[in-house]
Design a protein around this motif. Structure first.
Motif, PDB file in Angstrom:
ATOM      1  N   ASP A  13       0.830  -1.206   0.000  1.00 35.33           N
ATOM      2  CA  ASP A  13       0.000   0.000   0.000  1.00 35.33           C
ATOM      3  C   ASP A  13       0.864   1.256   0.000  1.00 35.33           C
ATOM      4  OD1 ASP A  13      -2.240  -1.576   0.029  1.00 35.33           O
ATOM      5  OD2 ASP A  13      -2.528  -1.445   2.211  1.00 35.33           O
ATOM      6  N   ALA A  14       1.922   1.224   0.822  1.00 30.36           N
ATOM      7  CA  ALA A  14       2.805   2.386   0.906  1.00 30.36           C
ATOM      8  C   ALA A  14       3.538   2.619  -0.417  1.00 30.36           C
ATOM      9  CB  ALA A  14       3.813   2.192   2.039  1.00 30.36           C
ATOM     10  N   GLY A  15       3.993   1.520  -1.052  1.00 29.31           N
ATOM     11  CA  GLY A  15       4.688   1.652  -2.332  1.00 29.31           C
ATOM     12  C   GLY A  15       3.801   2.239  -3.409  1.00 29.31           C
ATOM     13  N   ALA A  16       2.562   1.754  -3.478  1.00 31.77           N
ATOM     14  CA  ALA A  16       1.627   2.297  -4.468  1.00 31.77           C
ATOM     15  C   ALA A  16       1.360   3.773  -4.193  1.00 31.77           C
ATOM     16  CB  ALA A  16       0.332   1.502  -4.431  1.00 31.77           C
ATOM     17  N   ALA A  17       1.179   4.122  -2.907  1.00 25.39           N
ATOM     18  CA  ALA A  17       0.948   5.525  -2.555  1.00 25.39           C
ATOM     19  C   ALA A  17       2.157   6.381  -2.903  1.00 25.39           C
ATOM     20  CB  ALA A  17       0.632   5.634  -1.066  1.00 25.39           C
ATOM     21  N   TYR A  18       3.360   5.848  -2.690  1.00 26.23           N
ATOM     22  CA  TYR A  18       4.583   6.593  -2.972  1.00 26.23           C
ATOM     23  C   TYR A  18       4.677   6.926  -4.457  1.00 26.23           C
ATOM     24  CZ  TYR A  18       9.546   7.701  -3.338  1.00 26.23           C
ATOM     25  OH  TYR A  18      10.737   8.318  -3.609  1.00 26.23           O
ATOM     26  N   PHE A  19       4.474   5.917  -5.295  1.00 27.74           N
ATOM     27  CA  PHE A  19       4.608   6.154  -6.735  1.00 27.74           C
ATOM     28  C   PHE A  19       3.479   7.036  -7.270  1.00 27.74           C
ATOM     29  CE2 PHE A  19       7.279   2.295  -6.413  1.00 27.74           C
ATOM     30  CZ  PHE A  19       8.424   2.819  -6.994  1.00 27.74           C
ATOM     31  N   ARG A  20       2.265   6.895  -6.722  1.00 26.44           N
ATOM     32  CA  ARG A  20       1.182   7.786  -7.134  1.00 26.44           C
ATOM     33  C   ARG A  20       1.515   9.238  -6.770  1.00 26.44           C
ATOM     34  NH1 ARG A  20      -2.385   3.702  -5.158  1.00 26.44           N
ATOM     35  NH2 ARG A  20      -2.607   4.895  -3.216  1.00 26.44           N
ATOM     36  N   SER A  21       2.060   9.424  -5.589  1.00 24.08           N
ATOM     37  CA  SER A  21       2.416  10.774  -5.155  1.00 24.08           C
ATOM     38  C   SER A  21       3.515  11.370  -6.026  1.00 24.08           C
ATOM     39  CB  SER A  21       2.871  10.746  -3.683  1.00 24.08           C
ATOM     40  OG  SER A  21       1.861  10.235  -2.847  1.00 24.08           O
ATOM     41  N   GLN A  22       4.521  10.556  -6.338  1.00 26.65           N
ATOM     42  CA  GLN A  22       5.603  11.038  -7.193  1.00 26.65           C
ATOM     43  C   GLN A  22       5.098  11.407  -8.581  1.00 26.65           C
ATOM     44  OE1 GLN A  22       8.517  11.907  -6.467  1.00 26.65           O
ATOM     45  NE2 GLN A  22       8.981  10.959  -4.511  1.00 26.65           N
TER      46      GLN A  22
ATOM     47  N   LEU B 144       4.573  19.338  -0.998  1.00 28.32           N
ATOM     48  CA  LEU B 144       3.673  18.233  -1.319  1.00 28.32           C
ATOM     49  C   LEU B 144       4.276  16.861  -1.055  1.00 28.32           C
ATOM     50  CD1 LEU B 144       1.894  19.369  -4.608  1.00 28.32           C
ATOM     51  CD2 LEU B 144       1.068  19.480  -2.267  1.00 28.32           C
ATOM     52  N   GLU B 145       5.592  16.709  -1.247  1.00 32.78           N
ATOM     53  CA  GLU B 145       6.186  15.370  -1.112  1.00 32.78           C
ATOM     54  C   GLU B 145       5.988  14.800   0.290  1.00 32.78           C
ATOM     55  OE1 GLU B 145       9.957  13.288  -3.062  1.00 32.78           O
ATOM     56  OE2 GLU B 145      10.492  14.900  -1.710  1.00 32.78           O
ATOM     57  N   PRO B 146       6.403  15.494   1.353  1.00 30.65           N
ATOM     58  CA  PRO B 146       6.140  14.928   2.691  1.00 30.65           C
ATOM     59  C   PRO B 146       4.651  14.813   2.992  1.00 30.65           C
ATOM     60  CG  PRO B 146       7.789  16.680   2.781  1.00 30.65           C
ATOM     61  CD  PRO B 146       7.164  16.750   1.429  1.00 30.65           C
ATOM     62  N   LYS B 147       3.864  15.794   2.532  1.00 23.06           N
ATOM     63  CA  LYS B 147       2.430  15.800   2.827  1.00 23.06           C
ATOM     64  C   LYS B 147       1.721  14.628   2.172  1.00 23.06           C
ATOM     65  CE  LYS B 147      -1.398  17.731   4.355  1.00 23.06           C
ATOM     66  NZ  LYS B 147      -1.699  17.816   5.784  1.00 23.06           N
TER      67      LYS B 147
END
Length: 362
Positions: free
Chosen positions: A209-218, A296-299
């Protein structure tokens, strides 16, 4: 055992935390490099799982064959995409090298003007600064001839060996992914009721879940940066605004590099050329891009993976110091693992003590 039971919750919590942090560090430092190809293989098998299941259930193709076909299709798509992008870059590189004499001529003229201005400002004889610059340039050229070029020649053999080894790793990843597709359903059915399987599932599910969220955010940040840069280049009437906007946004996603690597030198050059408006637009575009990423990145990453932005930023910094560029990813991943393991331990053996006197860690 009696010593452990005699400790208060605070002491036990910090001992647990120290052991988990040390375990995560040692795992990243020594174990991760050994199992990384198999992690990549698992991720690839997860990506092609929908197609594999469709071929297996609907078309009745054996699972390993369906997985192999799906993986080959994925590799072909990636190869075509990389070939297409590489072809564009090669063509642009060829055009750039063809125009190098013209670029050098322009740079020589600009350098002459800068050196003459420095002579006038410091009251030096005409040509003094240019002479110093030429001497340093000759030293750099000699250094390249004596050190850099021979070094590149001697390393060519190792580069070839590395390329062969990389092909071998790709082959291992492909075979491993195909075997994972075949074996995982059987492994799940055999071990799904064991404690270790449930614990690993909790950790891996959280990481997925975290990986998917990370790449979506990037991707979202890259899109915003691309729009910002493209808009800025349109304002200065650059004919390659869209292409450069996408390219610089991709560069901005890479740790350490960022938009400043392109926009700051560009703004300085345009300012020296007397184009104050273009320089102001470029430096403003750079500042906006920095604000977008820093805010935005940390948020986004923090809110989507269940960690506060401050903790995410701290984990990125610590990861950078411990593991280099890879630490930008390993830091947040390590923090997720630590929090997840602590939660799992608290579920089995609840503790009254937390980091903030009852406040949640995230």
């Amino acid at each position: 055992m009696k010593l452990w039971e005699g400790m208060n919750d605070r002491t036990r919590f910090f001992i647990n935390l120290a052991i988990i942090v040390l375990g995560v560090y040692l795992g990243f430092r020594f174990i991760l490099p050994l199992i990384l190809p198999f992690i990549v293989a698992y991720i690839l098998s997860w990506i092609v799982r929908p197609v594999t299941e469709f071929l297996y259930n609907k078309v009745k193709i054996p699972r390993i064959v369906a997985g192999s076909v799906s993986l080959i299709a994925l590799f072909v798509l990636l190869s075509v995409a990389l070939f297409y992008i590489g072809n564009i870059f090669i063509k642009q590189a060829i055009n750039f090298f063809r125009n190098i004499p013209a670029y050098l001529s322009i740079l020589a003229g600009k350098l002459d003007n800068i050196c003459n201005s420095c002579d006038e400002v410091f009251g030096l004889a005409a040509g003094s600064v240019r002479k110093v610059v030429d001497e340093h340039m000759l030293r750099i050229v000699d250094k390249v001839k004596t050190d850099v070029i021979p070094g590149i020649t001697t390393r060519t053999f190792y580069i070839v060996i590395g390329a062969v080894g990389f092909v071998g790793i790709l082959l291992i990843i492909f075979i491993s992914a195909a075997l994972i597709i075949k074996e995982v359903p059987e492994i799940k059915s055999k071990y799904k009721n064991t404690d270790i399987y449930r614990d690993l599932t909790k950790v891996t599910a959280r990481l997925a879940d975290a990986g998917a969220a990370y790449f979506r955010s990037q991707l979202l940040i890259m899109a915003l940066v691309a729009v910002c840069i493209t808009t800025g280049l349109i304002l200065i009437k650059n004919e390659y605004a869209l292409l450069l906007g996408l390219g610089v946004a991709l560069l901005d996603a890479l740790p350490v590099l960022g938009t400043g690597m392109i926009l700051i030198p560009w703004s300085i050059i345009t300012l020296i050329n007397g184009n104050i408006y273009a320089a102001a637009v470029l430096i403003t575009t750079y500042l906006i891009c920095q604000i977008i990423r820093e805010v935005l990145e940390p948020k986004l990453i923090g809110s989507r993976i269940g960690i506060k932005p401050l903790y995410t930023l701290i984990s990125m910094y610590i990861g950078l110091k411990l593991f280099g560029v890879a630490g930008f990813i390993l830091g947040p991943i390590g923090l997720i693992i630590i929090i997840t393991v602590i939660r799992m331990q608290n579920e089995k053996e609840p503790m009254s003590y937390t980091l903030d006197k009852g406040a949640k860690l995230e």
